[in-house]
Design a protein around this motif. Structure first.
Motif, PDB file in Angstrom:
ATOM      1  N   LEU A 113       0.545  -1.173   0.099  1.00  0.00           N
ATOM      2  CA  LEU A 113       0.025  -0.075  -0.263  1.00  0.00           C
ATOM      3  C   LEU A 113       1.142   0.885   0.108  1.00  0.00           C
ATOM      4  O   LEU A 113       0.281   2.214  -0.845  1.00  0.00           O
ATOM      5  N   ALA A 114       1.627   0.799   0.442  1.00  0.00           N
ATOM      6  CA  ALA A 114       2.910   2.562   1.139  1.00  0.00           C
ATOM      7  C   ALA A 114       3.098   2.796  -0.258  1.00  0.00           C
ATOM      8  O   ALA A 114       3.376   3.924  -0.945  1.00  0.00           O
ATOM      9  N   LEU A 115       3.625   1.997  -0.600  1.00  0.00           N
ATOM     10  CA  LEU A 115       4.202   1.684  -2.326  1.00  0.00           C
ATOM     11  C   LEU A 115       3.570   2.170  -3.466  1.00  0.00           C
ATOM     12  O   LEU A 115       3.975   2.935  -4.133  1.00  0.00           O
ATOM     13  N   SER A 116       2.548   1.329  -3.271  1.00  0.00           N
ATOM     14  CA  SER A 116       1.813   1.750  -4.725  1.00  0.00           C
ATOM     15  C   SER A 116       1.251   3.135  -4.384  1.00  0.00           C
ATOM     16  O   SER A 116       0.532   3.730  -5.033  1.00  0.00           O
TER      17      SER A 116
ATOM     18  N   GLN B 211      15.276  -8.628   3.059  1.00  0.00           N
ATOM     19  CA  GLN B 211      16.665  -8.601   2.674  1.00  0.00           C
ATOM     20  C   GLN B 211      16.612  -7.784   0.895  1.00  0.00           C
ATOM     21  O   GLN B 211      15.831  -7.649   1.234  1.00  0.00           O
ATOM     22  N   PRO B 212      17.958  -7.593   0.813  1.00  0.00           N
ATOM     23  CA  PRO B 212      17.666  -6.574   0.036  1.00  0.00           C
ATOM     24  C   PRO B 212      16.961  -7.385  -1.192  1.00  0.00           C
ATOM     25  O   PRO B 212      16.534  -6.127  -2.238  1.00  0.00           O
ATOM     26  N   PRO B 213      17.319  -8.145  -1.849  1.00  0.00           N
ATOM     27  CA  PRO B 213      16.591  -8.808  -3.062  1.00  0.00           C
ATOM     28  C   PRO B 213      14.714  -8.413  -2.958  1.00  0.00           C
ATOM     29  O   PRO B 213      14.325  -8.416  -3.565  1.00  0.00           O
ATOM     30  N   GLU B 214      14.383  -8.736  -1.639  1.00  0.00           N
ATOM     31  CA  GLU B 214      13.231  -9.028  -1.180  1.00  0.00           C
ATOM     32  C   GLU B 214      11.947  -7.117  -1.340  1.00  0.00           C
ATOM     33  O   GLU B 214      11.542  -6.957  -1.792  1.00  0.00           O
ATOM     34  N   ILE B 215      13.220  -6.341  -1.140  1.00  0.00           N
ATOM     35  CA  ILE B 215      12.894  -5.127  -1.203  1.00  0.00           C
ATOM     36  C   ILE B 215      12.809  -4.235  -2.425  1.00  0.00           C
ATOM     37  O   ILE B 215      11.846  -3.898  -3.252  1.00  0.00           O
ATOM     38  N   ALA B 216      13.903  -5.470  -2.869  1.00  0.00           N
ATOM     39  CA  ALA B 216      13.282  -4.559  -4.774  1.00  0.00           C
ATOM     40  C   ALA B 216      12.651  -5.175  -5.419  1.00  0.00           C
ATOM     41  O   ALA B 216      11.953  -4.961  -6.112  1.00  0.00           O
ATOM     42  N   ARG B 217      12.258  -6.751  -4.814  1.00  0.00           N
ATOM     43  CA  ARG B 217      10.875  -7.165  -5.441  1.00  0.00           C
ATOM     44  C   ARG B 217       9.695  -6.580  -5.730  1.00  0.00           C
ATOM     45  O   ARG B 217       8.992  -6.200  -6.683  1.00  0.00           O
ATOM     46  N   GLU B 218       9.678  -5.447  -4.028  1.00  0.00           N
ATOM     47  CA  GLU B 218       8.096  -5.115  -3.773  1.00  0.00           C
ATOM     48  C   GLU B 218       7.752  -3.830  -4.794  1.00  0.00           C
ATOM     49  O   GLU B 218       7.503  -3.589  -4.649  1.00  0.00           O
ATOM     50  N   ALA B 219       9.506  -3.042  -5.047  1.00  0.00           N
ATOM     51  CA  ALA B 219       9.557  -1.897  -5.957  1.00  0.00           C
ATOM     52  C   ALA B 219       9.505  -2.344  -6.720  1.00  0.00           C
ATOM     53  O   ALA B 219       8.098  -2.128  -7.475  1.00  0.00           O
ATOM     54  N   SER B 220       9.541  -3.003  -7.297  1.00  0.00           N
ATOM     55  CA  SER B 220       9.361  -3.643  -8.896  1.00  0.00           C
ATOM     56  C   SER B 220       7.399  -3.947  -8.706  1.00  0.00           C
ATOM     57  O   SER B 220       6.835  -3.422  -9.907  1.00  0.00           O
ATOM     58  N   ALA B 221       7.494  -4.577  -7.668  1.00  0.00           N
ATOM     59  CA  ALA B 221       5.747  -4.949  -8.006  1.00  0.00           C
ATOM     60  C   ALA B 221       4.731  -3.421  -8.202  1.00  0.00           C
ATOM     61  O   ALA B 221       3.717  -4.062  -8.342  1.00  0.00           O
ATOM     62  N   ALA B 222       5.229  -2.419  -7.211  1.00  0.00           N
ATOM     63  CA  ALA B 222       4.699  -1.298  -7.337  1.00  0.00           C
ATOM     64  C   ALA B 222       4.433  -0.937  -8.454  1.00  0.00           C
ATOM     65  O   ALA B 222       4.208   0.263  -8.885  1.00  0.00           O
ATOM     66  N   GLY B 223       5.568  -0.953  -9.521  1.00  0.00           N
ATOM     67  CA  GLY B 223       5.662  -0.563 -10.624  1.00  0.00           C
ATOM     68  C   GLY B 223       6.638   0.317 -10.782  1.00  0.00           C
ATOM     69  O   GLY B 223       7.043   1.407 -12.129  1.00  0.00           O
ATOM     70  N   PHE B 224       7.515   0.330 -10.226  1.00  0.00           N
ATOM     71  CA  PHE B 224       8.994   0.982 -10.213  1.00  0.00           C
ATOM     72  C   PHE B 224      10.290   0.198 -10.781  1.00  0.00           C
ATOM     73  O   PHE B 224      10.199  -0.865 -10.386  1.00  0.00           O
ATOM     74  N   ALA B 225      11.152   0.931 -11.645  1.00  0.00           N
ATOM     75  CA  ALA B 225      11.941   0.422 -11.965  1.00  0.00           C
ATOM     76  C   ALA B 225      13.319   0.610 -11.303  1.00  0.00           C
ATOM     77  O   ALA B 225      13.488   1.784 -11.030  1.00  0.00           O
TER      78      ALA B 225
END
Length: 279
Positions: A135-138, A204-218
């Motif tokens: 929600l926060a990332l979206s 974990q670093p890859p986890e937040i990368a996946r969360e940001a990507s799922a929200a639409g961020f490159a």
């Protein structure tokens, strides 16, 4: 201040336990004195390389007492700060040239595409549930203009273990179970009243990368802030001496994005660019 926008309604309020922790008023001082200054200096160091030129508009979500909003506004940025802690809003309200409001990262009261930059330098590690972080990332995605910049801070998964080993607190049998549990699922729990922090989630670093990507961020990059330096005996004297401080920052830049080392830092910055994939 802008009029309330179409943010997501019905987001749960900040828990009383987290609110009480921050109402103690320690967060502002933590980043201004002692070894905590390294986090502040490195955040400034990374942001100055990532941010568009002033006077770009920035929403500082979970901006606390305004420790980052203060220097950003002084450098000519147009800053709106949102925080769920009334004490922080009162403290930040004293700053010149910063718009401040009480609010939640999961339900921002701004119109779509209002900002050039969204900073989430605190909210994600107090949202233990993945749905809350999504929600926060979206919301950050929604309020950013096309190609807008996201910079999100997380606490690394083993930060609690490293910190308590460094301080000798890991050997306290009352605290050790909480510390070890957090290394397994990322959740720092506060049951029993023996926690050194408040309820939190360690990524974990890859986890937040996946969360940001799922929200639409490159993904643009990830930056470990403290490297291994924060685990050294006492760097306070280095931070006070300008030449040594600059050398320390220079050394940390050498390893800040190395995949094998970014998880050693206590804190990680993840930067992403808003894409049109989710529009």
């Amino acid at each position: 201040m802008t009029n309330p926008g179409p943010g997501i309604r019905g987001a749960p309020a900040l828990t009383e336990e987290i609110l009480s922790f921050y109402e103690q008023g320690q967060e502002d001082r933590r980043l201004r004195v002692g070894t905590g200054r390294l986090e502040l200096l490195r955040t400034q160091d990374v942001l100055r390389r990532l941010l568009p030129p002033a006077p770009a508009s920035i929403v500082d979500v979970g901006g606390g007492s305004g420790i980052h909003a203060e220097w950003l506004a002084a450098e000519g940025y147009l800053v709106d700060l949102v925080d769920p802690v009334p004490l922080h809003v009162k403290q930040a309200g004293r700053l010149a040239d910063v718009n401040v409001r009480l609010g939640d990262a999961r339900a921002l009261e701004f119109e779509n595409e209002s900002f050039d930059v969204a900073l989430l330098l605190g909210p994600l590690y107090h949202l233990a549930d993945a749905d809350g972080r999504a929600l926060a990332l979206s919301e950050a995605y929604r309020v950013l203009r096309p190609d807008g910049l996201l910079v999100a801070a997380t606490i690394n998964r083993f930060a609690g273990l490293h910190d308590t080993l460094n301080q000798g607190r890991y050997f306290d049998p009352l605290r050790r179970p909480q510390i070890e549990a957090a290394t397994q699922d990322g959740r720092l729990r506060t049951e029993g009243g023996n926690s050194l922090f408040t309820t939190a989630y360690f990524h974990q670093p890859p986890e937040i990368a996946r969360e940001a990507s799922a929200a639409g961020f490159a993904l643009l990059g990830q930056y470990g802030l403290e490297g291994a330096a924060w685990l050294m005996t006492d760097m306070s004297a280095w931070l006070e001496e300008p030449a040594q401080c600059e050398l320390l920052l220079r050394a940390l830049r050498l390893t800040e994005s190395d995949p094998s080392l970014i998880g050693v830092s206590g804190h990680l910055l993840t930067a992403g660019r808003k894409t049109r994939l989710h529009d």
